[in-house]
Design a protein around this motif. Structure first.
Motif, PDB file in Angstrom:
ATOM      1  N   ASP A   1     -10.809  -6.199 -12.811  1.00 34.77           N
ATOM      2  CA  ASP A   1      -9.985  -5.867 -13.974  1.00 34.77           C
ATOM      3  C   ASP A   1      -9.229  -4.572 -13.712  1.00 34.77           C
ATOM      4  O   ASP A   1      -9.841  -3.537 -13.446  1.00 34.77           O
ATOM      5  CB  ASP A   1     -10.884  -5.711 -15.209  1.00 34.77           C
ATOM      6  CG  ASP A   1     -10.104  -5.738 -16.508  1.00 34.77           C
ATOM      7  OD1 ASP A   1      -8.986  -5.198 -16.528  1.00 34.77           O
ATOM      8  OD2 ASP A   1     -10.618  -6.291 -17.488  1.00 34.77           O
ATOM      9  N   PRO A   2      -7.882  -4.586 -13.784  1.00 36.72           N
ATOM     10  CA  PRO A   2      -7.129  -3.349 -13.550  1.00 36.72           C
ATOM     11  C   PRO A   2      -7.399  -2.266 -14.588  1.00 36.72           C
ATOM     12  O   PRO A   2      -7.141  -1.090 -14.338  1.00 36.72           O
ATOM     13  CB  PRO A   2      -5.661  -3.816 -13.592  1.00 36.72           C
ATOM     14  CG  PRO A   2      -5.686  -5.091 -14.380  1.00 36.72           C
ATOM     15  CD  PRO A   2      -7.000  -5.731 -14.068  1.00 36.72           C
ATOM     16  N   LEU A   3      -7.938  -2.663 -15.748  1.00 38.51           N
ATOM     17  CA  LEU A   3      -8.262  -1.694 -16.806  1.00 38.51           C
ATOM     18  C   LEU A   3      -9.765  -1.456 -16.890  1.00 38.51           C
ATOM     19  O   LEU A   3     -10.276  -1.066 -17.942  1.00 38.51           O
ATOM     20  CB  LEU A   3      -7.733  -2.199 -18.155  1.00 38.51           C
ATOM     21  CG  LEU A   3      -6.217  -2.399 -18.254  1.00 38.51           C
ATOM     22  CD1 LEU A   3      -5.850  -2.957 -19.617  1.00 38.51           C
ATOM     23  CD2 LEU A   3      -5.471  -1.090 -18.005  1.00 38.51           C
ATOM     24  N   PHE A   4     -10.464  -1.685 -15.786  1.00 36.85           N
ATOM     25  CA  PHE A   4     -11.922  -1.563 -15.786  1.00 36.85           C
ATOM     26  C   PHE A   4     -12.365  -0.187 -16.291  1.00 36.85           C
ATOM     27  O   PHE A   4     -13.223  -0.072 -17.167  1.00 36.85           O
ATOM     28  CB  PHE A   4     -12.459  -1.800 -14.372  1.00 36.85           C
ATOM     29  CG  PHE A   4     -13.955  -1.658 -14.271  1.00 36.85           C
ATOM     30  CD1 PHE A   4     -14.782  -2.705 -14.606  1.00 36.85           C
ATOM     31  CD2 PHE A   4     -14.525  -0.471 -13.842  1.00 36.85           C
ATOM     32  CE1 PHE A   4     -16.169  -2.583 -14.525  1.00 36.85           C
ATOM     33  CE2 PHE A   4     -15.904  -0.333 -13.751  1.00 36.85           C
ATOM     34  CZ  PHE A   4     -16.715  -1.397 -14.104  1.00 36.85           C
TER      35      PHE A   4
ATOM     36  N   THR B   1     -14.636  -6.283 -23.098  1.00 39.55           N
ATOM     37  CA  THR B   1     -15.341  -5.782 -21.918  1.00 39.55           C
ATOM     38  C   THR B   1     -14.515  -6.126 -20.677  1.00 39.55           C
ATOM     39  O   THR B   1     -13.710  -7.063 -20.702  1.00 39.55           O
ATOM     40  CB  THR B   1     -16.733  -6.416 -21.789  1.00 39.55           C
ATOM     41  OG1 THR B   1     -16.587  -7.844 -21.682  1.00 39.55           O
ATOM     42  CG2 THR B   1     -17.585  -6.081 -23.000  1.00 39.55           C
ATOM     43  N   PRO B   2     -14.699  -5.406 -19.568  1.00 35.55           N
ATOM     44  CA  PRO B   2     -13.965  -5.745 -18.350  1.00 35.55           C
ATOM     45  C   PRO B   2     -14.336  -7.144 -17.846  1.00 35.55           C
ATOM     46  O   PRO B   2     -15.415  -7.656 -18.139  1.00 35.55           O
ATOM     47  CB  PRO B   2     -14.402  -4.664 -17.348  1.00 35.55           C
ATOM     48  CG  PRO B   2     -14.928  -3.543 -18.190  1.00 35.55           C
ATOM     49  CD  PRO B   2     -15.519  -4.199 -19.398  1.00 35.55           C
TER      50      PRO B   2
END
Length: 364
Positions: free
Chosen positions: A153-156, A288-289
């Motif tokens: 996930d790039p937004l982890f 959530t990621p």
């Protein structure tokens, strides 16, 4: 008044010593104790390094740092090895033990994916009992394999900080609910009656079973109280999820904002759900990621449900299964138990960073 004490022993490493210490600290076959001692000595050799600063960096006590600093200064590399113990000297040399450990970690036998005690004994010339003792000493279990998955996930980072922040510092005047559905819960009936446990004999059941359909349990776990809002539906589409959101809206007092923690299942993100959220501005959804369901506390609650009810349950029809689900939830809510979340986002991200570092060092 300045503090008096023994002066710190200064360490100066030769190139060969530094190379050996670095190898010991990184090599997978080194024992964890030797790897830690090597890292301590390397840190102590840095300019301006003190026992206190090294202890803080290594997360050990100051006496531990002082002990290995002095041992190395007195006996150099040999000082980092364990002291010989009294008694009969070992019949197997350190070199042979190291060969077994390195071979176990870095090679595989022919026609097999992992070593067994028999195959390693044949390869090394030692007995199977000796191989078992060596593996036990170094906590090696070739027959055991675990799994892991790193989120892409790039937004982890942002999502971990967001979700953990809700756990550790929930907003005032709001309720935090971990939401998910446990789908495909099967009503299973054994092909023969279960034989009850008796002294000296465990409960026994047939390995085969008869399926009587599936159902889905929607759950919203209150992170503050441990209470759970649930609903049972035979399917788990957007329609059922929207009905569950309506139920949450009815049961949560109107003066509270509602923060929902959900995974990335497509049903949670459909246009219909987005329109519902726009019409209910007190609801705030947090995802959530990807591949990080462990971050959602309701998954832990589902694990309790599975272990205590579903794993060994016998149900002759869906109605019996759903009745037991409702009874189990009622019993839980009579004495709810919230989970205590202790890990900060920084600790989680730090552990993930160390895992990625291990993967990069493995060469794969």
């Amino acid at each position: 008044m300045s503090r008096m004490g023994r002066p710190t022993v200064r360490l100066e490493l030769t190139e060969d010593e530094r190379e050996t210490l670095v190898r010991w600290s990184r090599r997978a076959s080194s024992s964890q104790a030797l790897a830690l001692r090597s890292r301590i000595v390397l840190a102590c050799a840095e300019p301006e390094a003190t026992d206190g600063s090294v202890a803080a960096a290594m997360q050990v006590s100051r006496p531990t740092v002082a002990r290995w600093r002095k041992r190395f200064a007195a006996r150099r590399l040999q000082g980092l090895c364990d002291e010989p113990r009294p008694g009969r000297p070992p019949s197997i040399t350190i070199d042979r033990i190291e060969d077994v450990v390195i071979t176990t970690l870095e090679q595989t036998p022919e026609n097999a994916t992992h070593w067994s005690r028999a195959s390693m004994a044949k390869h090394s010339g030692l007995s199977k009992t000796t191989i078992g003792r060596i593996w036990n000493r170094f906590d090696l279990k070739p027959h055991v394999a675990d799994t892991f998955k790193i989120s892409n996930d790039p937004l982890f980072f942002d999502k971990v900080v967001d979700v953990v922040g809700l756990y550790l510092d929930p907003p005032v005047g709001a309720i935090v609910l971990c939401v998910d559905e446990k789908s495909q819960i099967q009503a299973l009936d054994r092909s023969a009656p279960v034989l009850p446990m008796m002294p000296g004999m465990p409960e026994r059941r047939t390995h085969d079973y008869v399926r009587h359909g599936v159902t889905t349990l929607f759950a919203a776990f209150d992170t503050a109280t441990g209470e759970v809002i649930t609903a049972i539906h035979r399917r788990h589409r957007t329609t059922e999820f929207r009905k569950f959101l309506n139920r949450i809206d009815r049961e949560v007092p109107d003066d509270l904002d509602v923060h929902l923690i959900c995974d990335n299942y497509q049903t949670h993100k459909t246009p219909e759900i987005k329109r519902w959220l726009e019409k209910h501005p007190r609801f705030h959804i947090h995802y959530t990621p990807t591949y990080s369901s462990w971050l959602n506390q309701v998954e832990r609650w589902f694990a309790y449900l599975t272990g205590q009810l579903l794993q060994r349950g016998v149900h002759k029809n869906l109605q019996a299964l759903e009745r037991d689900l409702r009874n189990w939830v009622d019993t839980w809510n009579a004495e709810p138990k919230p989970f205590v979340w202790t890990k900060t986002a920084e600790e989680i991200l730090g552990k993930l960073g160390r895992l990625c570092e291990r993967i990069s060092r493995s060469g794969h």
